[in-house]
Design a protein around this motif. Structure first.
Motif, mmCIF file in Angstrom:
data_model
loop_
_atom_site.group_PDB
_atom_site.id
_atom_site.type_symbol
_atom_site.label_atom_id
_atom_site.label_comp_id
_atom_site.label_asym_id
_atom_site.label_seq_id
_atom_site.Cartn_x
_atom_site.Cartn_y
_atom_site.Cartn_z
ATOM 1 N N GLY A 33 33.740 5.042 41.628
ATOM 2 C CA GLY A 33 32.569 4.621 41.283
ATOM 3 C C GLY A 33 31.633 5.462 40.750
ATOM 4 O O GLY A 33 31.030 6.019 41.264
ATOM 5 N N PHE A 34 31.104 5.385 39.505
ATOM 6 C CA PHE A 34 28.868 5.235 39.730
ATOM 7 C C PHE A 34 28.207 3.800 38.822
ATOM 8 O O PHE A 34 28.858 3.633 37.867
ATOM 9 N N GLU A 35 27.619 4.151 39.374
ATOM 10 C CA GLU A 35 26.562 3.092 38.912
ATOM 11 C C GLU A 35 25.318 4.412 38.552
ATOM 12 O O GLU A 35 24.715 4.943 39.244
ATOM 13 N N PRO A 36 23.789 4.674 37.862
ATOM 14 C CA PRO A 36 22.788 4.963 37.538
ATOM 15 C C PRO A 36 21.929 5.345 38.664
ATOM 16 O O PRO A 36 21.322 6.870 39.441
ATOM 17 N N PRO A 70 35.038 6.199 36.486
ATOM 18 C CA PRO A 70 33.975 7.284 36.858
ATOM 19 C C PRO A 70 34.092 6.961 38.384
ATOM 20 O O PRO A 70 35.035 5.958 38.975
ATOM 21 N N PHE A 71 33.992 8.263 39.278
ATOM 22 C CA PHE A 71 33.523 9.442 39.890
ATOM 23 C C PHE A 71 32.546 9.650 40.541
ATOM 24 O O PHE A 71 32.493 10.015 39.905
ATOM 25 N N THR A 72 31.830 9.690 42.018
ATOM 26 C CA THR A 72 30.826 10.367 41.846
ATOM 27 C C THR A 72 31.413 11.387 43.533
ATOM 28 O O THR A 72 31.322 11.016 44.208
ATOM 29 N N TYR A 73 30.514 12.895 43.119
ATOM 30 C CA TYR A 73 30.569 13.451 44.173
ATOM 31 C C TYR A 73 28.868 13.883 44.347
ATOM 32 O O TYR A 73 28.125 13.586 43.734
ATOM 33 N N GLN A 74 29.021 13.985 45.406
ATOM 34 C CA GLN A 74 27.443 14.548 45.728
ATOM 35 C C GLN A 74 27.288 15.480 47.121
ATOM 36 O O GLN A 74 28.476 15.204 47.898
ATOM 37 N N LYS A 75 25.887 16.729 46.792
ATOM 38 C CA LYS A 75 26.233 17.458 47.857
ATOM 39 C C LYS A 75 24.713 17.534 48.391
ATOM 40 O O LYS A 75 24.166 17.795 47.084
ATOM 41 N N LYS A 76 24.277 18.182 49.134
ATOM 42 C CA LYS A 76 23.135 17.830 49.989
ATOM 43 C C LYS A 76 22.501 19.819 49.571
ATOM 44 O O LYS A 76 23.390 20.762 50.355
ATOM 45 N N VAL A 135 26.834 14.245 40.907
ATOM 46 C CA VAL A 135 28.084 14.760 39.709
ATOM 47 C C VAL A 135 29.066 13.482 39.631
ATOM 48 O O VAL A 135 29.631 12.931 40.134
ATOM 49 N N CYS A 136 28.733 12.444 38.445
ATOM 50 C CA CYS A 136 29.142 11.635 37.707
ATOM 51 C C CYS A 136 30.513 12.264 37.083
ATOM 52 O O CYS A 136 30.172 12.856 35.639
ATOM 53 N N VAL A 137 32.046 11.763 37.928
ATOM 54 C CA VAL A 137 32.933 12.976 36.841
ATOM 55 C C VAL A 137 33.945 11.451 36.063
ATOM 56 O O VAL A 137 33.852 10.581 37.094
ATOM 57 N N ASP A 138 33.795 11.420 34.986
ATOM 58 C CA ASP A 138 34.285 10.089 34.255
ATOM 59 C C ASP A 138 35.579 10.810 33.718
ATOM 60 O O ASP A 138 35.753 11.516 33.182
ATOM 61 N N GLY A 139 36.950 10.148 34.267
ATOM 62 C CA GLY A 139 38.119 9.943 33.783
ATOM 63 C C GLY A 139 38.091 9.781 33.114
ATOM 64 O O GLY A 139 39.380 9.705 31.999
ATOM 65 N N SER A 140 37.826 8.293 32.238
ATOM 66 C CA SER A 140 38.663 8.379 31.185
ATOM 67 C C SER A 140 38.510 8.770 29.958
ATOM 68 O O SER A 140 37.967 9.949 29.504
ATOM 69 N N GLU A 141 39.906 8.661 29.090
ATOM 70 C CA GLU A 141 40.169 9.523 28.029
ATOM 71 C C GLU A 141 39.036 8.679 26.901
ATOM 72 O O GLU A 141 39.704 7.900 25.859
ATOM 73 N N ASN A 142 38.017 9.865 26.508
ATOM 74 C CA ASN A 142 36.843 9.721 26.192
ATOM 75 C C ASN A 142 37.833 9.722 24.728
ATOM 76 O O ASN A 142 37.300 11.195 24.363
ATOM 77 N N PRO A 143 37.311 8.967 23.374
ATOM 78 C CA PRO A 143 38.085 9.210 21.853
ATOM 79 C C PRO A 143 36.871 10.616 21.771
ATOM 80 O O PRO A 143 37.580 11.337 20.161
ATOM 81 N N TYR A 157 43.671 14.672 35.658
ATOM 82 C CA TYR A 157 44.116 13.849 36.291
ATOM 83 C C TYR A 157 42.036 14.597 37.029
ATOM 84 O O TYR A 157 41.620 15.607 37.400
ATOM 85 N N ALA A 158 41.573 13.829 37.197
ATOM 86 C CA ALA A 158 39.766 13.390 37.711
ATOM 87 C C ALA A 158 39.997 13.953 38.534
ATOM 88 O O ALA A 158 40.673 14.060 39.678
ATOM 89 N N GLY A 159 38.196 14.197 38.389
ATOM 90 C CA GLY A 159 37.720 15.222 39.608
ATOM 91 C C GLY A 159 37.699 16.606 39.891
ATOM 92 O O GLY A 159 37.168 16.945 38.434
ATOM 93 N N ILE A 160 36.311 17.230 40.661
ATOM 94 C CA ILE A 160 35.865 18.557 40.525
ATOM 95 C C ILE A 160 37.103 19.367 41.253
ATOM 96 O O ILE A 160 37.357 19.341 42.148
ATOM 97 N N TYR A 161 37.724 19.525 40.182
ATOM 98 C CA TYR A 161 39.319 20.466 40.514
ATOM 99 C C TYR A 161 39.109 22.022 40.591
ATOM 100 O O TYR A 161 40.488 22.705 40.984
ATOM 101 N N ARG A 162 38.742 22.399 39.755
ATOM 102 C CA ARG A 162 37.868 24.054 40.118
ATOM 103 C C ARG A 162 36.977 24.061 41.381
ATOM 104 O O ARG A 162 36.449 23.210 41.333
ATOM 105 N N GLU A 163 36.921 25.825 42.301
ATOM 106 C CA GLU A 163 35.355 25.607 42.175
ATOM 107 C C GLU A 163 34.408 25.378 41.953
ATOM 108 O O GLU A 163 33.993 26.015 41.224
ATOM 109 N N ALA A 164 32.682 25.709 42.471
ATOM 110 C CA ALA A 164 31.772 25.373 42.739
ATOM 111 C C ALA A 164 31.043 26.337 43.465
ATOM 112 O O ALA A 164 31.632 26.628 44.658
ATOM 113 N N TRP A 165 30.326 26.770 42.902
ATOM 114 C CA TRP A 165 29.441 28.647 43.567
ATOM 115 C C TRP A 165 28.326 28.012 43.024
ATOM 116 O O TRP A 165 27.797 27.092 42.226
#
Length: 766
Positions: A33-36, A70-76, A135-143, A157-165
């Protein structure tokens, strides 16, 4: 002039990566989920690492709506003195599908393309203290975002599915490089490199750029230096090079360009890899380095069981190896989107050609959608233009209707960005508008003979003129066939397996026999999860010549058997050797897939036969199948129904010498559970491996109809990707494990079933 691309190539190349980049995949907090208001709060959730899938998948009957939210990823990120006076950027290699990035609660970036990288500049927002990245990741099929808006026959498939740098650089640095080789087939070829600078402050730049070419064996070749006279771009030329090795299928020679820049107190180094080669589709076929080659390949999705898209470098590279080394392909199509840089890098290294295309499946959306699709062309090409393996850009939405105005835009942009490659447009309708350089076509005519509405004999491939509707010959490539026309499970009845194999052989034979066809790329490499509208009711498309675990179906050997025996000797009977498996019983007629010169089969009752190639039905194949037809003599040699059923041995010969044998027993018994890992050692660069699990009889053949459950237990610094209990399908299954973060030592895998003794495997984690 092309603008600078979104992602620097330094992240995907060997050698010391400069500017400095840090792996940013560990210790993310994940929340559904995600809310502002969540963007500026420190959230409590699961601690995960990237690549990560928002929803772990079951093997089948998966409801895709579970990730369409939506899904939420967070990192400090803590301030470091090393950040002082530096440019700090966060780079995501792939986020599915609609990403919004917040720094300390403030929205700073977004990216609507789930298949290409994007960069988030942290410099202005990050000073002393802590930076909270959300990071808000919205897996909806946005037209408004390709490929969405219609129905697509695959899952996203929703997610941060590759690497981050995390990239740290001086205020002015090298952003990316585009390399073009010149006079490639001459005795003195050259290299022209266009270099873009990262200069966020938009200051005037005075400096110098130095470049060196390095050979595949690490030797210095040439150097070039230039003054930087523009604020954003520079160029280097290397001419009259000697003793250059061409990048080719069997000798994928890779050269390195190393750059060093000094400008107004900033300095930077950068390197990228490329190859010297030419590639051209012509009306008479495909030429690489001026040599004609018939292209034989398969389509590949980037999905995996349980983890969806979220598999790392080792899994991506292994798929490339399976295509080239196990299946014998020389080309792959990245259906239907740009795929992992790790996969493409490995195609460069092993000599596997690539047709890469933009995201989409049949549907064309509105103007906002089209604008995004045009940008997809830009992002794909600017990310991947230095890959020698890529020989064709797919700039049309797969199997879409004609839209000349739209496709004039995609073709024009591709030609502006990259004049070294041709364009193709994957279509399913005959007599479609040809705006691209190559008429690429999904030909599913084989199978239409089953439709009583179609009055034509069994036809493997259409004639080029029938497909294009053009009198003038044009470059022509078949980009899909079979697949949904004859879906086949690994445990299907033997007669269906034979038909599955035959259909692939017939199309390969037709492609080899027609100079107008540059090649054929089959649908597809392996089975895959799909939407509810497709597949076999369990939301799996069983279209592959491999299973989802990348186990070979018999049809996979239709491809493998066409390769040279110098590469690998193949001998695979299209049979499980059971008297009662087929309708009305028996094993004749018998087909054997092999690249041997001769094959002899010998029964345990003493009867022996030589099996001959079927050059009548398959005259154009490099290695036609060996076939033993149903005959009174052959049938009598096996023994009549009700009498003893013999064992059999198949022996393959090359140059008159036996080189391979395969044995089948009349009374197969559950004898061994075998574990076959792709690699025995895991390390930070290759931290995961597939483990195939096979139930075998006393001579090592799979027990096709043994459907036992398998329990997996781990001990040591590894973790399981997927469930702890899986089922054998077709006598086999598979799973993936990966090393735990920051840990080393021996890792033990224990596999248990009700039918076999416990099987153990030890991996080394470095």
């Amino acid at each position: 002039m092309a603008r600078p691309p979104d992602r620097t190539h330094v992240f995907r190349r060997t050698g010391p990566p400069m500017p400095k980049k840090l792996n940013f995949c560990e210790d993310w907090t994940f929340v559904a989920g995600f809310e502002p208001q969540m963007a500026g709060q420190h959230l409590d959730g699961d601690t995960v690492r990237l690549p990560h899938t928002a929803i772990e998948l079951p093997f089948d009957y998966f409801d895709e709506r579970s990730y369409q939210k939506p899904f939420t990823y967070q990192k400090k990120l803590q301030w470091s003195d090393s950040f002082q006076d530096k440019e700090i950027n966060l780079v995501f290699d792939g986020v599915m599908a609609n990403a919004s990035v917040f720094l300390n609660g403030v929205h700073v970036a977004g990216h609507k393309d789930g298949y290409t990288p994007f960069e988030v500049r942290l410099t202005e927002a990050f000073r002393d203290g802590e930076c909270l990245i959300t990071v808000c990741v919205d897996g909806s099929e946005n037209p408004d975002i390709p490929p969405f808006g219609g129905r697509i026959d695959y899952l996203t498939y929703a997610g941060i599915y590759r690497e981050a740098w995390l990239q740290i650089a001086d205020s002015i640095s090298i952003k990316t490089v585009k390399i073009e080789t010149q006079d490639t087939l001459s005795e003195a070829p050259g290299v022209f490199a266009r270099i873009w600078l990262s200069n966020p402050a938009q200051t005037a730049v005075n400096g110098q750029l130095h470049g060196e070419l390095i050979s595949p064996d690490g030797e210095f070749i040439a150097a070039s230096t230039t003054d930087i006279v523009a604020d954003q771009i520079a160029a280097l030329a290397f001419e009259n090079l000697k003793n250059i090795s061409l990048w080719d299928l069997d000798n994928p020679a890779l050269y390195t360009l190393r750059l060093a820049m000094r400008a107004d107190g900033s300095k930077d180094t950068f390197e990228t890899v490329f190859g010297f080669r030419t590639a051209e589709f012509t009306p008479a076929g495909f030429l690489i380095n001026g040599r004609k080659v018939k292209l034989i390949g398969l389509n590949r999705h980037q999905s995996f069981p349980y983890s969806g898209y979220a598999q790392g470098r080792a899994s991506q590279e292994r798929d490339a190896e399976l295509l080239k080394e196990e299946l014998g392909c020389n080309i792959v199509r990245t259906s239907h989107y740009p795929q992992s840089p790790w996969f493409l890098d490995h195609c460069d290294r092993i000599g596997l050609l690539v047709l890469e295309e933009i995201p989409g499946w049949q549907h064309i959306g509105g103007e906002t959608w089209k604008d995004e699709a045009v940008q997809n062309v830009r992002r794909m090409i600017e990310r991947d233009w230095n890959h020698p393996s890529i020989v064709l850009w797919g700039v049309r939405i797969n199997e879409s209707a004609d839209d000349d105005a739209f496709y004039q835009r995609t073709n024009a942009l591709a030609r502006e960005l990259d004049r070294t490659r041709q364009t193709g447009g994957i279509r399913k309708d005959t007599e479609s508008s040809l705006l691209e350089d190559v008429y690429t076509f999904n030909d599913f005519v084989l199978g239409s003979f089953e439709d009583p509405r179609v009055n034509r004999p069994r036809t493997p491939l259409r004639d080029r003129k029938e497909t294009t509707g053009l009198v003038k010959p044009v470059p022509y490539l078949v980009t899909e066939y079979n697949g949904h026309m004859y879906p086949t499970k690994i445990f299907d009845q033997e007669q269906r397996q034979i038909e599955h194999v035959t259909r692939h052989l017939e199309i390969l034979n037709a492609a080899y026999g027609d100079d107008a066809v540059s090649g054929c790329i089959g649908w597809c490499m392996f089975d895959y999860n799909t939407h509810q509208d497709f597949g076999s009711g369990d939301r799996v498309c069983y279209h592959g010549v491999m299973t989802m675990f990348r186990e070979m179906k018999l049809a996979g050997y239709a491809y493998a058997s066409q390769t040279s025996p110098n590469r690998k000797v193949i001998l695979e009977p299209v049979s499980i050797w059971a008297r009662g498996e087929r309708n009305i019983g028996g094993t004749l007629p018998l087909m054997v897939l092999s690249n041997c010169d001769e094959i002899r089969m010998t029964y345990s009752n003493g009867n022996s036969f030589e099996i001959f190639r079927d050059t009548v039905n398959f005259p154009h194949l490099p290695h036609p199948p060996f076939c033993l037809e149903l005959s009174t003599e052959a049938e009598d040699a096996l023994g009549v129904w009700g009498h003893d059923w013999p064992d059999v041995e198949f022996t393959g010969y090359l140059n008159g010498e036996p080189v391979v044998t395969r044995n089948f027993v009349a009374n197969p018994l559950a004898t061994e559970l075998r574990l076959e890992p792709d690699r025995m050692t895991l390390n930070p660069d290759h931290n995961e491996t597939r483990v195939l699990t096979k139930a075998l009889d006393q001579v090592g053949n799979p027990l096709t109809f043994l459907n036992d459950s398998v329990s997996i237990e781990l001990d040591g610094p590894i973790e399981l990707i997927g469930p702890e209990k899986v089922a054998l399908r077709g006598g086999g299954t598979g799973f993936w494990v990966r090393a735990q973060s920051g840990k080393k030592g021996n890792a033990h895998i224990s596999v248990k079933t009700s039918r076999f003794p416990e099987k153990r495997l030890t991996l080394q984690v470095e």
